[in-house]
Design an enzyme around this catalytic site. Structure first.
Site, PDB file in Angstrom:
ATOM      1  CE  LYS A 103      -4.239  -1.579   2.261  1.00  0.00           C
ATOM      2  NZ  LYS A 103      -5.195  -1.260   3.332  1.00  0.00           N
ATOM      3  CG  ASP A 123      -8.762   1.029   3.768  1.00  0.00           C
ATOM      4  OD1 ASP A 123      -9.590   0.243   3.265  1.00  0.00           O
ATOM      5  OD2 ASP A 123      -7.548   0.781   3.850  1.00  0.00           O
TER       6      ASP A 123
HETATM    7  P1  NAP Z   1      -0.976  -2.498  11.558  1.00  0.00           P
HETATM    8  O1  NAP Z   1      -0.635  -1.415  10.623  1.00  0.00           O
HETATM    9  O2  NAP Z   1      -0.028  -3.623  11.758  1.00  0.00           O
HETATM   10  O3  NAP Z   1      -1.274  -1.813  13.000  1.00  0.00           O
HETATM   11  C1  NAP Z   1      -1.477  -2.605  14.133  1.00  0.00           C
HETATM   12  C2  NAP Z   1      -1.916  -1.748  15.324  1.00  0.00           C
HETATM   13  O4  NAP Z   1      -2.164  -2.635  16.430  1.00  0.00           O
HETATM   14  C3  NAP Z   1      -0.863  -0.743  15.792  1.00  0.00           C
HETATM   15  O5  NAP Z   1      -1.489   0.395  16.312  1.00  0.00           O
HETATM   16  C4  NAP Z   1      -0.168  -1.516  16.901  1.00  0.00           C
HETATM   17  O6  NAP Z   1       0.451  -0.721  17.875  1.00  0.00           O
HETATM   18  C5  NAP Z   1      -1.357  -2.228  17.530  1.00  0.00           C
HETATM   19  N1  NAP Z   1      -0.935  -3.394  18.301  1.00  0.00           N
HETATM   20  C6  NAP Z   1      -0.441  -4.551  17.815  1.00  0.00           C
HETATM   21  N2  NAP Z   1      -0.159  -5.395  18.847  1.00  0.00           N
HETATM   22  C7  NAP Z   1      -0.495  -4.739  19.985  1.00  0.00           C
HETATM   23  C8  NAP Z   1      -0.427  -5.059  21.374  1.00  0.00           C
HETATM   24  N3  NAP Z   1       0.014  -6.259  21.788  1.00  0.00           N
HETATM   25  N4  NAP Z   1      -0.861  -4.151  22.273  1.00  0.00           N
HETATM   26  C9  NAP Z   1      -1.330  -2.945  21.856  1.00  0.00           C
HETATM   27  N5  NAP Z   1      -1.400  -2.573  20.564  1.00  0.00           N
HETATM   28  C10 NAP Z   1      -0.990  -3.467  19.640  1.00  0.00           C
HETATM   29  O7  NAP Z   1      -2.375  -3.193  11.170  1.00  0.00           O
HETATM   30  P2  NAP Z   1      -3.602  -2.568  10.339  1.00  0.00           P
HETATM   31  O8  NAP Z   1      -3.409  -2.814   8.904  1.00  0.00           O
HETATM   32  O9  NAP Z   1      -3.832  -1.178  10.815  1.00  0.00           O
HETATM   33  O10 NAP Z   1      -4.800  -3.531  10.800  1.00  0.00           O
HETATM   34  C11 NAP Z   1      -5.258  -3.538  12.145  1.00  0.00           C
HETATM   35  C12 NAP Z   1      -6.484  -4.440  12.274  1.00  0.00           C
HETATM   36  O11 NAP Z   1      -7.550  -3.910  11.507  1.00  0.00           O
HETATM   37  C13 NAP Z   1      -6.290  -5.874  11.764  1.00  0.00           C
HETATM   38  O12 NAP Z   1      -6.970  -6.743  12.647  1.00  0.00           O
HETATM   39  C14 NAP Z   1      -6.946  -5.878  10.400  1.00  0.00           C
HETATM   40  O13 NAP Z   1      -7.464  -7.154  10.049  1.00  0.00           O
HETATM   41  C15 NAP Z   1      -8.090  -4.894  10.635  1.00  0.00           C
HETATM   42  N6  NAP Z   1      -8.520  -4.207   9.412  1.00  0.00           N
HETATM   43  C16 NAP Z   1      -9.852  -4.222   9.097  1.00  0.00           C
HETATM   44  C17 NAP Z   1     -10.294  -3.562   7.978  1.00  0.00           C
HETATM   45  C18 NAP Z   1     -11.759  -3.566   7.621  1.00  0.00           C
HETATM   46  O14 NAP Z   1     -12.094  -3.252   6.474  1.00  0.00           O
HETATM   47  N7  NAP Z   1     -12.643  -3.866   8.558  1.00  0.00           N
HETATM   48  C19 NAP Z   1      -9.380  -2.863   7.151  1.00  0.00           C
HETATM   49  C20 NAP Z   1      -8.018  -2.859   7.511  1.00  0.00           C
HETATM   50  C21 NAP Z   1      -7.608  -3.540   8.646  1.00  0.00           C
HETATM   51  P3  NAP Z   1       2.011  -0.252  17.698  1.00  0.00           P
HETATM   52  O15 NAP Z   1       1.985   0.923  16.772  1.00  0.00           O
HETATM   53  O16 NAP Z   1       2.430   0.082  19.074  1.00  0.00           O
HETATM   54  O17 NAP Z   1       2.750  -1.431  17.115  1.00  0.00           O
END
Ligand code: NAP
Length: 286
Positions: free
Chosen positions: A70, A107
């Site tokens: 992305k 998004d």
């Molecule tokens: P990402 O860029 O990897 O971001 C992950 C986030 O989770 C960061 O803020 C990270 O914090 C936090 N995190 C991870 N482990 C953690 C922990 N143990 N304790 C506290 N915070 C933690 O992922 P993303 O692409 O944003 O996706 C996040 C979620 O949204 C996923 O489950 C994905 O499947 C879902 N999603 C859904 C849609 C939809 O259309 N519904 C679209 C996109 C994503 P740090 O910054 O501190 O690492």
């Protein structure tokens, strides 16, 4: 059945086998009887520019872009819209007739559309939004909330520097402000929260649970979780138990797909109960 004139689109990612996009675009193609195809394409990072050139050469109308491409794909676009530029990520690519590539990010608008449909009485202007997380999805959501008129977005993330970077990057997306904290600030912010959003991976199947005490959250506050596996996360269950309105995350996935489908195939599709069931692989009702 597709003919020699079929319109082509798809999704590039690495890996790609988990993607629900072929399922949902395939549903719309059948629903509208369109002569077209939408295919999953597993593209390794080092092959991204060759793959984009290949799509152009093959006459694709465009494609969706998912992890890990992305951000990198921005450099391969001829034009990128302002929102995607601020977010720093593109999820939808469209080739024009001349082969120029336009990148956008749907998004944030998909997230907002999901809230509008799932909670029609809720208003983004009503008060501060509290967004847990500052990852890729949060970047689009915080931008989407400010662009839609949120007066204030509080970003609470495990890593403060990422929340601060996001708050800086979205400044100017609307008239509201974005401020950054660590997750420790959540109990103090909850009492003035009008929308609570989980964008962290916590609570997703196979991940650690999201442990958050909702005490202090106003009963009228809308609670949403973009994690959609499981569909009703522990956060949504806890919010429902105390009477808060909730919206699940599947609709964001479905709504973000609408602009791409319209650009590639020429029909604006709708997000229906039938589509939700299909993506969840629930057999047709009745
Ligand atoms: P990402 O860029 O990897 O971001 C992950 C986030 O989770 C960061 O803020 C990270 O914090 C936090 N995190 C991870 N482990 C953690 C922990 N143990 N304790 C506290 N915070 C933690 O992922 P993303 O692409 O944003 O996706 C996040 C979620 O949204 C996923 O489950 C994905 O499947 C879902 N999603 C859904 C849609 C939809 O259309 N519904 C679209 C996109 C994503 P740090 O910054 O501190 O690492």
């Amino acid at each position: 059945m597709i003919s020699g004139k079929a319109k082509l689109a798809g999704v590039i990612g690495h890996p790609i086998g988990h993607s629900k996009s072929p399922l949902l675009h395939g549903y719309w193609l059948r629903e509208h009887g369109i002569d077209g195809a939408y295919v999953p394409m597993n593209v390794a990072p080092e092959a991204l520019s060759v793959a984009i050139a290949g799509l152009r050469a093959l006459g694709f109308r465009g494609c969706n872009v998912t992890v890990p491409h992305k951000e990198a794909v921005i450099a391969l676009c001829d034009t990128v819209d302002d929102g995607a530029r601020a977010i720093g990520a593109v999820n939808t690519l469209v080739f024009d007739e001349a082969g120029h590539l336009h990148g956008s990010n749907t998004d944030g608008t998909g997230f907002m559309q999901n809230l509008r449909e799932g909670a029609p009485g809720w208003r983004v202007e009503a008060g501060p939004a509290l967004v847990l997380g500052a990852g890729g999805a949060a970047r689009a959501i915080v931008h989407g909330l400010l662009a839609a008129g949120a007066p204030e977005v509080v970003i609470a993330n495990r890593t403060l520097a990422k929340a601060e970077g996001l708050a800086r990057d979205v400044a100017g997306a609307g008239n509201g402000s974005a401020i950054a904290f660590t997750l420790d600030a959540v109990p103090d912010v909850l009492p003035r929260t009008s929308l609570l959003v989980n964008t962290t991976v916590l609570g997703m199947s196979g991940q650690a649970p999201l442990t958050i005490d909702l005490d202090g959250l106003p009963g009228t506050a809308l609670v949403t979780d973009i994690v959609y596996s499981p569909l009703e996360t522990d956060l949504l269950k806890a919010a429902s138990r105390r009477g808060n309105p909730t919206v699940d995350g599947l609709g964001m996935l479905l709504h973000q797909a609408v602009p791409g489908f319209e650009a590639w195939f020429g029909v604006r599709p709708s997000v229906s109960a039938g589509l939700r069931d299909h993506v969840l692989q629930i057999p047709p009702r009745g």
